[in-house]
Write an enzyme that holds these catalytic residues in place. Structure first.
Site, PDB file in Angstrom:
ATOM      1  CD  GLU A   1      -3.213  -0.793   2.040  1.00 32.33           C
ATOM      2  OE1 GLU A   1      -4.347  -1.166   1.726  1.00 32.33           O
ATOM      3  OE2 GLU A   1      -2.977  -0.221   3.133  1.00 32.33           O
TER       4      GLU A   1
ATOM      5  CD  GLU B   1      -4.175  -5.883   2.770  1.00 28.36           C
ATOM      6  OE1 GLU B   1      -4.960  -5.174   3.446  1.00 28.36           O
ATOM      7  OE2 GLU B   1      -2.942  -5.788   2.842  1.00 28.36           O
TER       8      GLU B   1
END
Length: 582
Positions: free
Chosen positions: A158, A232
């Site tokens: 991320e 995710e």
């Protein structure tokens, strides 16, 4: 196992179309004797892949060291996955977030106060190079191209939520390749951050847990061809001390999964099995207010903290069966749990009175941080002399994270980072009294701008406006308790104290340590660190994995930082994760 290929129309494995149906399972949050059980339940769900982060900070506790043994035996975990017929997505960071201490970045990086994490700072990249050099060669045989289970390796984590330095990502990609990661690389970002976190030539994937159609559309707009994948797929959430236990309706989460799979996308369910932040390993968040994460990483997952299937497991299995093969086998039953009843703790060792047995003080003109002391986890004990009797005001510029203050061994108050507290008034009883400050690292921040999170007393510390000339700073990592001397408990111990007792087990099984009437601290069974407890909740019991126990006599140690209403705890057959509403 064949090699994964990324084609314009999706993934291919052995030159055949392939959809990744994966679940997150962090080996470092599960006792190693339970890995095989959790992997088997992953396959029975219908998963063909499992995903795991790699915690740099545990594997490399000090510069120049690298561990890959016991609960960190990643090659063994990969072998077990392969034996179960599962592929693996490997996410080595170097930054992993994961609600894990410091996002997996080693605390010793912060010994240099001005280091810039997750950047092209040469000091950071040199450390990452050494990490990958130690991590990847032992895993070469596990790579897909060599017949192993690892299909792909994630680049950073991320990153788009942190920065936009494409050159930094390129440097990391080059390091991964240099050290042998010859499988496809991928990045993962939330939909709004895809452009900032991507790298040309590397597959982009998205992270979300709802608004699935919009999330996939954002990914396709950013990346017009190639596989669609949610790396995710958030099906639950983590808990923080002082909050509530987060739950998500299984039907709602399963409906979102159905939408995702119906779109032809690949998925990694976060979390398939959350596990536990054993010991001091929980992370924290700080978006203006510091919020440490609890010990349990149950995450409202498909398997609960003890590895038992939840209603969400059954709901997801039904959805997966509509889109992919699912083994023709029943859902595994819950494992037996034991209730051993009350455990008396009749022996005590004071932390302040036995500090010399736990660590050696270092003398300096100011309080030293944990990082300066070469310490990652635990506590720092600070001491200085108070020359003037009478009213006094202690002021600490920054307390990271929770300071208990004592004068001549008597508690006078607490300063909490979470409550933005900096000052404490008390009375000094005599000239030459000792000021003692015990500071707990409650978890380094794992996400956001506060990631550079040094621990201890930071900045200027004064008494009545004057900085004491001499401080003694003592690292208390509490990684060994065998140096303590316990005595039968007499009158109540003033201040932090270890309490110890034994209990007998016939046939180890999972159990839960309930600490009714205790305030705050940590617990160990047979030297294994179960984690932190706090009456603040929501969690009020600690999971005890069966492999931690042994037939016959077992030893239980509890560090209580404040006070307890009794000298016993309970081992019960059920968890206590807390209320789901305020």
């Amino acid at each position: 196992m064949p090699r994964l290929e990324i084609a314009d129309d999706g993934f291919r494995l052995d030159d055949r179309p392939f959809r990744i149906v994966s679940g997150a399972l962090h080996y470092f949050r599960v006792h190693p004797e339970q890995w095989a059980d959790r992997l088997h339940k992953a396959r029975l769900l219908g998963l063909n892949t499992v995903e795991t982060y790699v915690p740099w900070n545990l594997h490399a506790p000090r510069p120049g060291e690298f561990r890959m043994d016991a609960g960190l035996d990643l090659p063994r975990f990969l072998d077990l996955a392969a034996a179960e017929g599962l592929h693996v997505l490997l996410r080595p960071g170097p930054y992993i977030c994961a609600e894990w201490e410091g996002g997996g970045l080693p605390s010793w990086l912060l010994a240099e106060e001005d280091i810039v994490l997750r950047s092209r700072d040469p000091r950071f990249l040199r450390a990452v190079d050494a990490y990958l050099c130690a991590l990847l060669p032992p895993l070469h045989r596990h790579l897909g191209g060599n017949g192993g289970p690892i299909l792909a390796v994630q680049l950073e984590n991320e990153y788009g939520a942190h920065g936009d330095d494409t050159a930094y990502l390129a440097e990391l990609a080059a390091l991964l390749r240099r050290h042998g990661a010859d499988v496809p690389l991928f990045t993962c970002d939330q939909p709004a951050d895809l452009a900032r976190g991507g790298l040309d030539g590397v597959l982009a994937t998205a992270n979300f847990g709802s608004r699935t159609t919009a999330g996939l559309a954002a990914l396709r707009a950013h990346q017009p061809t190639g596989p669609l994948m949610c790396s995710e797929f958030w099906i639950g959430w983590f808990d923080r001390w002082g909050g509530i236990h987060t739950r998500r309706d299984p039907a709602d989460a399963a409906a979102e999964l159905d939408t995702l799979l119906a779109a032809g996308a690949s998925v990694n369910i976060y979390m398939f099995h959350g596990g536990t932040n054993f010991g001091f390993t929980n992370g924290a968040n700080d978006k203006g207010t510091y919020r440490p994460t609890v010990t349990s990483y149950d995450y409202d997952s498909l398997l609960d903290e003890a590895g038992d299937p939840t209603p969400k497991y059954a709901a997801f299995r039904e959805v997966i069966a509509r889109h992919a093969p699912v083994p023709d086998a029943p859902v595994p039953p819950a494992a037996p749990k034991a209730a051993h009843g009350a455990v008396e703790l009749p022996y005590t060792a004071g932390l302040l009175t036995q500090a010399d047995a736990l660590g050696t003080p270092e003398k300096a003109g100011r309080p030293l941080t944990m990082e300066e002391l070469g310490q990652s986890f635990g506590f720092v004990l600070y001491e200085t002399e108070l020359t003037e009797p009478g009213p006094a005001l202690l002021h600490a510029e920054r307390v990271h994270d929770r300071a208990q203050v004592f004068v001549d061994g008597q508690p006078v108050g607490v300063l909490e980072r979470e409550n933005h507290e900096h000052a404490l008034a008390f009375t000094v009883p005599r000239p030459g009294a000792t000021l003692t400050v015990l500071v707990e690292n409650q978890g380094r921040v794992n996400y956001g701008a506060a990631l550079h999170d040094r621990k201890g007393l930071l900045g200027r510390v004064t008494v009545d406006g004057h900085a004491p000339a001499v401080w003694h700073s003592r690292a208390l990592p509490l990684d060994r308790l065998d140096t303590l001397t316990f005595r039968p408990t007499g009158s109540p111990e003033v201040g932090p104290a270890f309490h110890r007792g034994t209990f007998t087990v016939a046939g180890p099984a999972d159990t839960y340590l309930h600490l009714d009437g205790w305030t705050k601290g940590l617990a160990w069974i047979n030297g294994f660190p179960l984690g932190r407890y706090w009456s603040r909740g929501p969690q009020t019991a600690l999971y005890v994995p069966a492999p931690v126990l042994r037939d016959g006599e077992n030893q239980l140690t509890v560090l209580e930082l404040h006070a307890a209403t009794g000298r016993h705890v309970h081992l019960r057959d059920h968890p206590a994760l807390g209320a789901t509403e305020e």
